[in-house]
Scaffold this active site. Structure first.
Site, PDB file in Angstrom:
ATOM      1  CG  ASN A   1      -6.207  -2.529  -3.933  1.00  9.52           C
ATOM      2  OD1 ASN A   1      -6.136  -3.311  -4.611  1.00  9.52           O
ATOM      3  ND2 ASN A   1      -6.148  -1.038  -4.377  1.00  9.52           N
ATOM      4  CD1 TRP A   2      -5.501  -8.021  -0.537  1.00  9.82           C
ATOM      5  CD2 TRP A   2      -5.208 -10.099  -1.448  1.00  9.82           C
ATOM      6  NE1 TRP A   2      -5.989  -8.896   0.193  1.00  9.82           N
ATOM      7  CE2 TRP A   2      -6.205 -10.112  -0.289  1.00  9.82           C
ATOM      8  CE3 TRP A   2      -5.142 -11.093  -2.375  1.00  9.82           C
ATOM      9  CZ2 TRP A   2      -6.177 -11.357   0.231  1.00  9.82           C
ATOM     10  CZ3 TRP A   2      -5.653 -12.469  -1.840  1.00  9.82           C
ATOM     11  CH2 TRP A   2      -6.243 -12.515  -0.614  1.00  9.82           C
ATOM     12  CE  LYS A   3      -2.919  -0.076  -3.603  1.00  8.04           C
ATOM     13  NZ  LYS A   3      -2.137   0.972  -3.217  1.00  8.04           N
TER      14      LYS A   3
ATOM     15  CG  HIS B   1      -6.783   2.712  -6.765  1.00  8.64           C
ATOM     16  ND1 HIS B   1      -5.469   3.021  -6.876  1.00  8.64           N
ATOM     17  CD2 HIS B   1      -6.720   2.279  -5.479  1.00  8.64           C
ATOM     18  CE1 HIS B   1      -4.868   3.050  -5.689  1.00  8.64           C
ATOM     19  NE2 HIS B   1      -5.736   2.544  -4.773  1.00  8.64           N
TER      20      HIS B   1
ATOM     21  CD  GLU C   1      -1.913   2.271  -6.554  1.00  6.64           C
ATOM     22  OE1 GLU C   1      -2.182   1.228  -6.853  1.00  6.64           O
ATOM     23  OE2 GLU C   1      -1.401   2.666  -5.450  1.00  6.64           O
TER      24      GLU C   1
ATOM     25  CD  GLU D   1      -7.515   4.619  -1.801  1.00  6.75           C
ATOM     26  OE1 GLU D   1      -7.331   3.425  -0.712  1.00  6.75           O
ATOM     27  OE2 GLU D   1      -7.153   4.114  -2.944  1.00  6.75           O
TER      28      GLU D   1
ATOM     29  N   GLY E   1       0.590   4.489  -0.016  1.00  2.11           N
ATOM     30  CA  GLY E   1       1.938   3.795  -0.046  1.00  2.11           C
ATOM     31  C   GLY E   1       3.002   4.497   0.432  1.00  2.11           C
TER      32      GLY E   1
ATOM     33  CB  SER F   1      -0.624   5.137   4.933  1.00  2.60           C
ATOM     34  OG  SER F   1       0.457   5.579   3.652  1.00  2.60           O
TER      35      SER F   1
ATOM     36  N   GLY G   1      -4.442  -1.012   1.626  1.00  2.00           N
ATOM     37  CA  GLY G   1      -3.286  -1.289   0.672  1.00  2.00           C
ATOM     38  C   GLY G   1      -2.376  -2.312   1.201  1.00  2.00           C
ATOM     39  N   GLY G   2      -1.170  -1.722   1.480  1.00  3.17           N
ATOM     40  CA  GLY G   2       0.048  -2.500   2.110  1.00  3.17           C
ATOM     41  C   GLY G   2      -0.417  -3.254   3.315  1.00  3.17           C
TER      42      GLY G   2
END
Ligand code: 13P
Length: 250
Positions: free
Chosen positions: A6-8, A92, A94, A164, A170, A210, A231-232
């Site tokens: 997930n590149w957000k 998600h 977010e 999640e 994150g 993470s 993610g990251g």
């Protein structure tokens, strides 16, 4: 197993193309693991072209629950299909926190995604205060039951759930393998209740929060952890490929 990145809200068109090509090279051929990348909307088409010819699939990070109409700024399931999307992330945390996503809106989107033959990756997860209060199972049960309300087993291979925990996204703080396994077992029970043994046991349940090359193998080795939503670490082709290899090794 499925590993999805997930590149957000990261990468412009040029960076997305470069990252997609780097992911294709770094991941190479995979066995026993499905791989997906979910770039921002504006790069979906280009990323689909960049991964064309590889086994890597493309997903979007959200969609609108209507097919078309006066919804300025929104993107629909048929539009996502038209640029090659296979998956769509829905619910998600977010989106829930910053954009007012609710279990009801997630449910409407899940139905539309399935109708459009997109595979929804339905995200659930508790906040830190829920976990501290010991109500994480209740929170996730409610999210999943409402989010998947009236979803039938007609599209059995076409549903993915991602657990999640909000406090692990994150933050560098990961759920322990034991915490992940316990929640994934709980989610598995809910899926079996709703879809029956045959289908409920085969729905992928991803862990997200993470995940890094250093902790992926241990998380993925746990019961009912069928891969990860990254993610990251998905913004580095090398790290993402290392996580895919960890999934292959399980
Ligand atoms: P991080 O891997 O950056 O914690 O993000 C997880 C996530 O939200 C994936 O959807």
């Amino acid at each position: 197993m499925l590993v999805a990145g997930n590149w957000k809200m990261n990468t412009d068109l040029t960076a997305a193309r470069q990252l997609a090509s780097a992911v294709v090279s770094a991941v190479g051929a995979t066995s026993g693991v499905d791989v997906a990348v979910c770039p921002p909307y504006v790069s979906l088409d280009a990323v689909f072209s960049a991964v064309h010819g590889s086994t890597i699939r493309v997903g979007a990070q959200d969609m609108h629950a209507e097919d078309s109409g006066a919804f300025t700024g929104a993107i629909s399931a048929p539009m996502l299909r038209s640029v090659g999307c296979h998956y769509v992330i829905l619910g998600h945390s977010e989106r829930r926190e910053y954009f007012g996503e609710t279990d009801a809106s997630v449910n409407a989107k899940v139905h539309k995604a399935i109708a459009a033959k997109l595979v929804p990756i339905v995200c659930v997860g508790e906040r830190l205060e829920d976990r501290d209060a010991g109500v994480q199972n209740d929170v996730v049960s409610a999210q999943l039951k409402k989010g998947l309300e009236d979803v039938s087993s007609a599209w059995p291979s076409g549903l993915v759930v991602a657990y999640e925990p909000v406090w692990a996204i994150g933050t560098g703080r990961t759920a322990s393998p034991e915490q992940a396994e316990a929640m994934h077992g709980h989610i598995r029970g809910l899926l079996v209740d709703q879809f029956g043994e045959e289908i409920g046991r085969h729905i992928f349940i991803l862990y997200g929060g993470s995940v890094k090359p250093g902790n992926a193998a241990e998380l993925f080795s746990r019961n009912d952890v069928d891969g990860g939503l990254i993610g990251g670490a998905a913004l580095s082709a090398e790290d993402f490929a290392a996580i895919v290899r960890a999934a292959e090794g399980v």
